[in-house]
Scaffold this active site. Structure first.
Site, PDB file in Angstrom:
ATOM      1  N   LYS A 112       0.820  -1.206   0.000  1.00 12.96           N
ATOM      2  CA  LYS A 112       0.000   0.000   0.000  1.00 12.96           C
ATOM      3  C   LYS A 112       0.865   1.272   0.000  1.00 12.96           C
ATOM      4  CE  LYS A 112      -4.181  -2.096   0.924  1.00 12.96           C
ATOM      5  NZ  LYS A 112      -3.823  -3.501   0.956  1.00 12.96           N
TER       6      LYS A 112
HETATM    7  C1  LIG Z   1      -4.481  -4.650   0.497  1.00 15.63           C
HETATM    8  C2  LIG Z   1      -3.711  -5.921   0.543  1.00 15.63           C
HETATM    9  C3  LIG Z   1      -3.956  -6.976  -0.362  1.00 15.63           C
HETATM   10  C4  LIG Z   1      -5.089  -6.924  -1.374  1.00 15.63           C
HETATM   11  O1  LIG Z   1      -4.856  -5.977  -2.377  1.00 15.63           O
HETATM   12  P1  LIG Z   1      -6.064  -5.460  -3.318  1.00 15.63           P
HETATM   13  O2  LIG Z   1      -5.481  -4.392  -4.146  1.00 15.63           O
HETATM   14  O3  LIG Z   1      -7.126  -4.963  -2.365  1.00 15.63           O
HETATM   15  O4  LIG Z   1      -6.537  -6.626  -4.118  1.00 15.63           O
HETATM   16  C5  LIG Z   1      -3.142  -8.087  -0.305  1.00 15.63           C
HETATM   17  N1  LIG Z   1      -2.154  -8.198   0.604  1.00 15.63           N
HETATM   18  C6  LIG Z   1      -1.889  -7.217   1.512  1.00 15.63           C
HETATM   19  C7  LIG Z   1      -0.792  -7.411   2.482  1.00 15.63           C
HETATM   20  C8  LIG Z   1      -2.647  -6.047   1.509  1.00 15.63           C
HETATM   21  O5  LIG Z   1      -2.383  -5.082   2.408  1.00 15.63           O
END
Ligand SMILES: *Cc1c(COP(=O)(O)O)cnc(C)c1O
Length: 460
Positions: A112
């Protein structure tokens, strides 16, 4: 570059407007009207370039005249300066034809950060130009909130309030939200679950007087700016592995479909991607949808990969929009059906989606087994989300090089990793003092008026 809504009736916006608005007024998501493409030569020229240079080339065509060229380069440089790895998104080889793309070297140890860090810079630059301030309010089950607080701390055009369910995020996630000392970022622990937090945020956006009063803005995963930033590491990794001369496939641990959709955009831009594989945990609604053509909500089962515990996958609407040849009315009608439990995708759209995305799921046992196997046989300690990814990727290995996205650092989910391997994953040295820092958090009942009072007082 103009942005249109997946439901077809909201105003057409510029990049800056789409980024600051988030959700479209007709309830849809903004997507670019056209997808710009890069030529083979332009992609080939990325070989050996820094992550920041590649980021500039990939994102520049989407931002229109929101930022000048030099300014945009500076924003990118600032966004990634705090990462703990010079490559930003390094590749590690797992097996002869299988690589791991480590997306956890940012300040909060999950992918993120790639999007949130540049979003923070772009918000600050756009707002300080117009002299406006906004209040960002978000709900988190852990990773998004910590990435948002980290990205916006100390920026003077933005106040950030993150609601998280009290007692239900990991200690690392909580401390990442509660230990920053800057007065413009605020962690709020709600006595409730994640759905309660999300509902409170939604209610605040629907409270138009409050929305106006505090200039509410959102940076949740449907924000186009976030998807765009994630397109970059598909390019940087594919080029390292021989693109544009060689094809690469990707397996992506998926929840809200933002990360895998970024891979689809990269492919549409001309990157030679063969397969895009959606990897789900036991909350396998996306896998079932791609297998059957029916999107049917069930309850959420808490898992050891909690950032993928979803039933409504918000960015899937963008995939649906392209599946329906960009027919906003068709998407709006499916989303209406979703309110009463689900929808069935029409034959043509379903075929398009199946041609675009493959999928697989990992049970809880398969996830733990993958964590254990990959440290023993491949020398790599995986977080549970990345373990879901490698498990699913194994079912799709072939002659094309496979890259699995490692979405978080194992130290962010120490309990699951220790249970599977007996190893307690240490935090990277640059944040080893996280457990000693003072925490600052406001605890509140699950009560909208009380939460709104905290926000009003916090921005005063
Ligand atoms: C947010 C997240 C995901 C999922 O990603 P999306 O873009 O919502 O499909 C997977 N793994 C981790 C560690 C995350 O923080």
């Amino acid at each position: 570059m103009r942005y249109i809504s997946t439901r077809g009736t909201a105003p057409v916006l510029t990049f800056e407007e789409a980024m600051l608005t988030g959700l479209a007024r007709d309830g849809g998501l903004y997507v670019p009207e056209d997808i710009p493409t890069l030529s083979k030569d332009e992609i080939g020229a990325m070989t050996g370039q820094s992550y920041e240079e590649i980021a500039y080339t990939v994102m520049r065509p989407f931002i229109g005249d929101t930022f000048g060229d030099d300014q945009f380069r500076k924003l990118i440089a600032k966004a990634y300066a705090g990462f703990g790895h010079a490559a930003r998104a390094p590749l590690v080889q797992l097996a002869p034809n299988h690589f791991l793309l480590e997306l956890f070297h940012g300040p909060t140890l999950a992918f993120k950060d790639f999007a949130m860090q540049i979003i923070g810079q772009m918000f600050q630059a756009a707002l300080s130009r117009s002299g406006n301030r906004v209040t960002i309010v978000g709900a988190t089950s852990g990773d998004t909130g910590s990435a948002a607080i980290e990205a916006f701390r100390g920026l003077d055009a933005v106040d950030v309030f993150i609601l998280y369910p009290h007692g239900r995020v990991s200690e690392v996630q909580r401390r990442q939200m509660t230990t920053p000392t800057e007065s413009n970022v605020h962690a709020i622990a709600v006595d409730g679950d994640f759905d309660d937090c999300q509902a409170a945020v939604k209610d605040m956006f629907n409270d138009f007087a409050f929305r106006e009063e505090v200039s509410l803005a959102g940076v949740n995963s449907i924000n186009w700016g976030r998807v765009l930033a994630q397109v970059v590491y598909y390019f940087s990794s594919a080029v390292s592995l021989g693109a544009p001369g060689r094809e690469v496939s990707y397996t992506v641990p998926t929840g809200n479909f933002g990360d895998i959709f970024a891979g689809y955009i990269a492919k549409r831009m001309g990157l030679p991607i063969k397969d895009l594989v959606v990897a789900t945990n036991q909350n396998d609604i996306l896998h079932r949808t791609l297998e059957t053509g029916a999107y049917t909500k069930e309850g959420v089962l808490p898992s050891i990969s909690p950032s993928m515990d979803i039933q409504v996958s918000s960015n899937f609407e963008r995939a649906l929009f392209d599946g329906y040849d960009r027919n906003g009315a068709a998407v709006a009608s499916q989303m209406e059906d979703l309110k009463s439990g689900g929808f069935k995708i029409s034959q043509g759209a379903y075929q398009t989606l199946k041609d675009t995305y493959k999928s697989g799921r990992a049970s809880e046992d398969e996830t733990s087994a993958a964590i254990s196997t990959y440290i023993k046989a491949h020398g790599e300690l995986l977080c549970p989300h990345s373990a879901v990814g490698v498990h699913v990727a194994e079912g799709h290995l072939g002659t094309t090089t496979m890259v699995t996205l490692a979405t978080a650092h194992p130290a962010k989910f120490p309990a699951a990793v220790e249970a599977a391997t007996g190893i307690h994953p240490p935090l990277p040295p640059r944040m080893a003092d996280l457990y000693e820092r003072d925490e600052r958090v406001t605890r509140v009942a699950n009560d909208l008026a009380a939460i709104q009072t905290i926000i009003r007082d916090g921005i005063a």
